[in-house]
Design a protein around this motif. Structure first.
Motif, short mmCIF file in Angstrom:
data_model
loop_
_atom_site.label_atom_id
_atom_site.label_comp_id
_atom_site.label_asym_id
_atom_site.label_seq_id
_atom_site.Cartn_x
_atom_site.Cartn_y
_atom_site.Cartn_z
N MET A 149 0.83 -1.20 0.00
CA MET A 149 0.00 0.00 0.00
C MET A 149 0.87 1.26 0.00
O MET A 149 0.56 2.23 -0.70
N ILE A 150 1.96 1.25 0.74
CA ILE A 150 2.86 2.40 0.77
C ILE A 150 3.49 2.60 -0.60
O ILE A 150 3.56 3.72 -1.12
N LEU A 151 3.95 1.53 -1.24
CA LEU A 151 4.57 1.64 -2.55
C LEU A 151 3.57 2.11 -3.61
O LEU A 151 3.92 2.89 -4.51
N VAL A 161 3.13 5.91 -3.09
CA VAL A 161 4.29 6.67 -3.57
C VAL A 161 4.33 6.66 -5.10
O VAL A 161 4.59 7.70 -5.72
N ALA A 162 4.06 5.52 -5.71
CA ALA A 162 4.05 5.44 -7.18
C ALA A 162 2.96 6.33 -7.77
O ALA A 162 3.17 6.97 -8.80
N ILE A 206 4.71 13.27 -12.79
CA ILE A 206 5.16 13.05 -14.17
C ILE A 206 4.12 13.57 -15.15
O ILE A 206 4.46 14.22 -16.15
N ILE A 207 2.85 13.32 -14.88
CA ILE A 207 1.78 13.80 -15.77
C ILE A 207 1.75 15.32 -15.79
O ILE A 207 1.61 15.94 -16.86
N ILE A 208 1.90 15.95 -14.62
CA ILE A 208 1.93 17.42 -14.57
C ILE A 208 3.11 17.96 -15.37
O ILE A 208 2.98 18.95 -16.11
N ALA A 209 4.27 17.32 -15.26
CA ALA A 209 5.45 17.78 -16.00
C ALA A 209 5.25 17.64 -17.50
O ALA A 209 5.64 18.52 -18.27
#
Length: 74
Positions: free
Chosen positions: A19-21, A24-25, A32-35
């Motif tokens: 769940m943590i991974l 974070v992903a 990445i989408i915003i960039a």
């Protein structure tokens, strides 16, 4: 007794780690989408600015002076 409780408290299960991974992903995927969106917007704005007359107005009165008498034309 205290060390036994401490080690049990620090143990992370596979489900919790997964769940943590995933969280974070997901956050990195959003960044990445915003960039990518910003990159395409900047590219479109750059193309629009390059098509304006600001870059096409070149000073035509400039003449090359390197062929003058101070330089040898050998």
């Amino acid at each position: 007794m205290i060390t036994n409780l401490l080690t049990k408290a620090l143990i992370v299960t596979t489900t919790q780690l997964t769940m943590i991974l995933i969280a974070v992903a997901t956050i990195f995927l959003v960044f990445i989408i915003i960039a990518i969106v910003k990159m395409y917007r900047l590219k479109a704005e750059n193309k629009k600015l390059m098509e304006t007359n600001a870059f096409k107005d070149v000073d035509e009165s400039y003449k090359d002076f390197t062929g003058g008498h101070l330089y040898s034309d050998h």
